[in-house]
Write an enzyme that holds these catalytic residues in place. Structure first.
Site, PDB file in Angstrom:
ATOM      1  CB  SER A 124      44.484  28.807  97.600  1.00  0.00           C
ATOM      2  OG  SER A 124      44.542  27.307  97.253  1.00  0.00           O
ATOM      3  CE1 TYR A 148      38.875  28.667  99.918  1.00  0.00           C
ATOM      4  CE2 TYR A 148      39.710  27.194  98.300  1.00  0.00           C
ATOM      5  CZ  TYR A 148      40.066  28.180  99.458  1.00  0.00           C
ATOM      6  OH  TYR A 148      41.178  28.425  99.984  1.00  0.00           O
ATOM      7  CE  LYS A 152      41.176  31.682  99.643  1.00  0.00           C
ATOM      8  NZ  LYS A 152      41.602  32.442 100.973  1.00  0.00           N
TER       9      LYS A 152
HETATM   10  P1  NAD Z   1      40.635  27.870 109.124  1.00  0.00           P
HETATM   11  O1  NAD Z   1      39.156  27.978 108.585  1.00  0.00           O
HETATM   12  O2  NAD Z   1      41.093  27.194 110.092  1.00  0.00           O
HETATM   13  O3  NAD Z   1      40.812  29.650 109.414  1.00  0.00           O
HETATM   14  C1  NAD Z   1      39.972  30.674 108.843  1.00  0.00           C
HETATM   15  C2  NAD Z   1      39.700  31.718 110.188  1.00  0.00           C
HETATM   16  O4  NAD Z   1      38.816  32.717 109.473  1.00  0.00           O
HETATM   17  C3  NAD Z   1      38.756  30.752 110.984  1.00  0.00           C
HETATM   18  O5  NAD Z   1      39.414  31.128 112.345  1.00  0.00           O
HETATM   19  C4  NAD Z   1      37.337  31.245 111.005  1.00  0.00           C
HETATM   20  O6  NAD Z   1      36.579  31.518 112.078  1.00  0.00           O
HETATM   21  C5  NAD Z   1      37.778  32.821 110.188  1.00  0.00           C
HETATM   22  N1  NAD Z   1      36.773  33.681 109.703  1.00  0.00           N
HETATM   23  C6  NAD Z   1      35.974  33.077 108.331  1.00  0.00           C
HETATM   24  N2  NAD Z   1      35.249  33.946 107.838  1.00  0.00           N
HETATM   25  C7  NAD Z   1      35.291  35.188 108.820  1.00  0.00           C
HETATM   26  C8  NAD Z   1      34.824  36.393 108.929  1.00  0.00           C
HETATM   27  N3  NAD Z   1      33.703  36.662 107.822  1.00  0.00           N
HETATM   28  N4  NAD Z   1      35.246  37.326 109.873  1.00  0.00           N
HETATM   29  C9  NAD Z   1      36.052  37.097 110.566  1.00  0.00           C
HETATM   30  N5  NAD Z   1      36.715  35.558 110.835  1.00  0.00           N
HETATM   31  C10 NAD Z   1      36.535  34.871 109.755  1.00  0.00           C
HETATM   32  O7  NAD Z   1      41.407  28.046 107.603  1.00  0.00           O
HETATM   33  P2  NAD Z   1      42.973  27.967 107.404  1.00  0.00           P
HETATM   34  O8  NAD Z   1      43.477  26.355 107.151  1.00  0.00           O
HETATM   35  O9  NAD Z   1      43.660  28.353 108.554  1.00  0.00           O
HETATM   36  O10 NAD Z   1      43.123  28.818 106.195  1.00  0.00           O
HETATM   37  C11 NAD Z   1      43.564  30.192 106.380  1.00  0.00           C
HETATM   38  C12 NAD Z   1      43.505  30.847 105.037  1.00  0.00           C
HETATM   39  O11 NAD Z   1      44.236  30.296 104.173  1.00  0.00           O
HETATM   40  C13 NAD Z   1      42.063  30.778 104.322  1.00  0.00           C
HETATM   41  O12 NAD Z   1      41.688  31.801 103.630  1.00  0.00           O
HETATM   42  C14 NAD Z   1      42.174  29.680 103.321  1.00  0.00           C
HETATM   43  O13 NAD Z   1      41.324  29.879 102.097  1.00  0.00           O
HETATM   44  C15 NAD Z   1      43.700  29.622 102.843  1.00  0.00           C
HETATM   45  N6  NAD Z   1      44.053  28.594 102.380  1.00  0.00           N
HETATM   46  C16 NAD Z   1      43.855  27.416 103.156  1.00  0.00           C
HETATM   47  C17 NAD Z   1      44.710  26.164 102.695  1.00  0.00           C
HETATM   48  C18 NAD Z   1      44.645  24.808 103.580  1.00  0.00           C
HETATM   49  O14 NAD Z   1      44.515  24.012 102.995  1.00  0.00           O
HETATM   50  N7  NAD Z   1      44.252  24.862 104.799  1.00  0.00           N
HETATM   51  C19 NAD Z   1      45.170  25.997 101.513  1.00  0.00           C
HETATM   52  C20 NAD Z   1      45.330  27.184 100.636  1.00  0.00           C
HETATM   53  C21 NAD Z   1      44.769  28.449 101.139  1.00  0.00           C
HETATM   54  N1  UFG Z   2      42.502  12.451  99.346  1.00  0.00           N
HETATM   55  C1  UFG Z   2      42.002  11.107  99.670  1.00  0.00           C
HETATM   56  N2  UFG Z   2      41.177  10.910 100.414  1.00  0.00           N
HETATM   57  C2  UFG Z   2      40.710  11.790 101.349  1.00  0.00           C
HETATM   58  C3  UFG Z   2      40.976  13.260 101.180  1.00  0.00           C
HETATM   59  C4  UFG Z   2      42.057  13.391 100.112  1.00  0.00           C
HETATM   60  O1  UFG Z   2      42.469  10.504  98.653  1.00  0.00           O
HETATM   61  O2  UFG Z   2      39.951  11.760 102.287  1.00  0.00           O
HETATM   62  C5  UFG Z   2      43.303  12.698  98.254  1.00  0.00           C
HETATM   63  C6  UFG Z   2      42.893  13.680  97.287  1.00  0.00           C
HETATM   64  O3  UFG Z   2      42.136  12.985  96.163  1.00  0.00           O
HETATM   65  C7  UFG Z   2      44.308  14.170  96.927  1.00  0.00           C
HETATM   66  C8  UFG Z   2      45.139  14.365  98.066  1.00  0.00           C
HETATM   67  O4  UFG Z   2      44.513  13.448  98.811  1.00  0.00           O
HETATM   68  O5  UFG Z   2      44.871  13.292  95.578  1.00  0.00           O
HETATM   69  C9  UFG Z   2      45.031  15.650  98.605  1.00  0.00           C
HETATM   70  O6  UFG Z   2      43.754  16.255  99.009  1.00  0.00           O
HETATM   71  P1  UFG Z   2      43.231  17.339  99.822  1.00  0.00           P
HETATM   72  O7  UFG Z   2      41.609  17.467 100.004  1.00  0.00           O
HETATM   73  O8  UFG Z   2      43.877  17.374 101.302  1.00  0.00           O
HETATM   74  O9  UFG Z   2      43.830  18.643  98.951  1.00  0.00           O
HETATM   75  P2  UFG Z   2      43.593  19.156  97.827  1.00  0.00           P
HETATM   76  O10 UFG Z   2      45.022  19.512  97.147  1.00  0.00           O
HETATM   77  O11 UFG Z   2      42.686  18.580  96.978  1.00  0.00           O
HETATM   78  O12 UFG Z   2      43.113  20.615  98.072  1.00  0.00           O
HETATM   79  C10 UFG Z   2      43.529  21.486  99.206  1.00  0.00           C
HETATM   80  C11 UFG Z   2      42.475  22.267  99.538  1.00  0.00           C
HETATM   81  C12 UFG Z   2      42.099  23.498  98.488  1.00  0.00           C
HETATM   82  C13 UFG Z   2      43.462  24.210  97.975  1.00  0.00           C
HETATM   83  C14 UFG Z   2      44.430  23.237  97.524  1.00  0.00           C
HETATM   84  C15 UFG Z   2      45.850  23.796  97.531  1.00  0.00           C
HETATM   85  O13 UFG Z   2      41.416  21.812 100.033  1.00  0.00           O
HETATM   86  O14 UFG Z   2      41.404  24.265  98.548  1.00  0.00           O
HETATM   87  O15 UFG Z   2      44.658  22.224  98.681  1.00  0.00           O
HETATM   88  O16 UFG Z   2      45.880  24.817  98.429  1.00  0.00           O
HETATM   89  F1  UFG Z   2      43.188  24.879  96.843  1.00  0.00           F
END
Ligand code: NAD
Ligand code: UFG
Length: 338
Positions: A124, A148, A152
């Site tokens: 991330s 969190y 990572k």
């Molecule tokens: P998500 O929560 O939708 O998907 C994660 C999946 O992993 C879920 O289906 C959950 O049930 C499963 N899981 C969690 N712990 C588990 C365990 N112990 N055993 C088996 N399954 C398990 O999240 P996502 O948005 O699809 O994110 C996927 C990955 O990408 C994550 O590692 C997250 O940290 C990373 N990531 C997400 C974002 C984002 O904004 N969505 C940004 C950067 C990185």
């Molecule tokens: N924001 C609002 N209102 C909301 C939610 C978010 O104004 O209800 C704003 C935040 O302040 C920020 C932008 O929208 O300026 C994006 O916020 P997000 O929460 O959607 O995303 P972030 O960039 O804060 O963080 C996300 C994940 C992190 C990850 C990061 C980069 O939550 O875990 O993206 O991948 F690390």
């Protein structure tokens, strides 16, 4: 290739499943549904037109993980499984360490025992914390601001140590920026439980009438319009990066850490405006105080992904909003409860 998707029932994993199946891979989904719905499997079957191989698996259960690998042969693993809420990680850090780091250790152990030597890992942009300058390159200083993010960073380091210790083991750490949008069918998409933490799912729930108005966290950031700027990336572009990373690991036989973003910064109000256009409805909002821990501006330098993977984002903010809205309007309450 025969590929295991750990956490493949989640938001990004489900989209990656579709792309990998389309590329001709044989893909198995493993998940414990801790943050996803079994309903996604029927939708994946609908999209791909074939049964979805699924294994219930909790990565925290080391014996279950090793037992599973002992009976299956895989060419690669894509590891999405993690808890991902920044706020929750501050309240329950040990759960995050146990699930994310402990689960990854069990997975790496199972892979080693079974001789599986290719890993694509969901990292991330959170590992950059508050970057010194944007666009952020992969060699920027790493710093984390919450548990969190720490998981990572630690996982990237553990995976790096393993790669260095074993010349045959290769990993691609993909540092995702802000994934949004949905598959064009509207059958799969982001379905957060409870109040969404992230901007796009919140906007979607306002648009569909589940919430009254968006709170915009801060109107006084040093950005184009005072609101936070991020690099939103369409989840289908992101899904494609996983397929390209797997090809890279096979072709180049070396490890890689790479940003997956568009390189374009978009402010909160710009995203709200684009969504309002795509959905043809007003998105009521109010500007409130900054959210603790937020930063002004984070967007990627995605040029390494272009050079190494031959990958670049193809879909813009308009497509992100259109597809997110199609998913949300067709599924106002998310996946049906079984
Ligand atoms: P998500 O929560 O939708 O998907 C994660 C999946 O992993 C879920 O289906 C959950 O049930 C499963 N899981 C969690 N712990 C588990 C365990 N112990 N055993 C088996 N399954 C398990 O999240 P996502 O948005 O699809 O994110 C996927 C990955 O990408 C994550 O590692 C997250 O940290 C990373 N990531 C997400 C974002 C984002 O904004 N969505 C940004 C950067 C990185
Ligand atoms: N924001 C609002 N209102 C909301 C939610 C978010 O104004 O209800 C704003 C935040 O302040 C920020 C932008 O929208 O300026 C994006 O916020 P997000 O929460 O959607 O995303 P972030 O960039 O804060 O963080 C996300 C994940 C992190 C990850 C990061 C980069 O939550 O875990 O993206 O991948 F690390």
């Amino acid at each position: 290739m025969r590929i295991l998707l750990c956490g493949g029932a989640g938001y990004i994993g489900a989209h990656a499943y579709v792309v990998l199946v389309e590329r001709g891979h044989d893909v198995v989904v493993a998940d414990n549904f801790s943050n996803s719905s079994p309903g996604v499997l029927a939708r994946l079957r609908q999209i791909t037109g074939r049964p979805v191989p699924f294994q219930p698996l909790d990565l925290r259960d080391r014996d279950a993980v090793t037992g599973f690998f002992a009976h299956q042969a895989f060419d690669a693993v894509v590891h999405f499984a993690a808890l991902k809420s920044v706020g929750e990680s501050c309240e329950r850090p040990l759960d995050y360490f146990h699930n994310n780091i402990g689960g990854t250790l069990n997975l790496l152990h199972g892979m080693r025992e079974a001789g599986v030597e290719r890993l694509v890992f969901s990292s991330s942009a959170t590992v950059y914390g508050d970057p010194d300058h944007v666009p952020v390159r992969e060699d920027a200083r790493l710093q984390v601001t919450n548990p969190y993010g720490r998981t990572k960073l630690v996982m990237e380091e553990l995976i790096g140590d393993l790669c260095r210790s074993d010349a045959g083991f290769h990993a691609a750490n993909l540092r995702y920026f802000n994934p949004v949008g949905a598959h064009a069918s509207g059958l799969i998409g982001e379905d957060p439980t409870g109040i969404p933490n992230n901007l796009m799912p919140y906007i979607c729930q306002v648009a569909v009438g589940r919430r009254d108005r968006l709170s915009v966290f801060g109107g006084d950031w040093p950005t184009v319009d005072g609101t936070g700027v991020r690099d939103y990336i369409h989840v289908m572009d992101l899904a494609r990066a996983h397929a390209d990373a797997l090809d890279f690991l096979v072709r180049e036989r070396r490890s890689l850490t790479v940003n997956v973003g568009t390189g374009q910064g978009v402010s909160v109000l710009q995203l709200v405006e684009a969504f309002a256009q795509a959905a043809a409805r007003r998105i009521p909002y109010q500007v409130v105080a900054r959210r603790p821990g937020d930063v002004a501006e984070v967007y990627a330098d995605p040029s390494l992904a272009q050079r190494t993977l031959g990958w670049r984002a193809e879909l813009g903010v308009e497509a992100m909003c259109r597809d997110a809205w199609r998913w949300q309007s067709q599924n106002p309450q998310g996946y049906p409860v079984a």
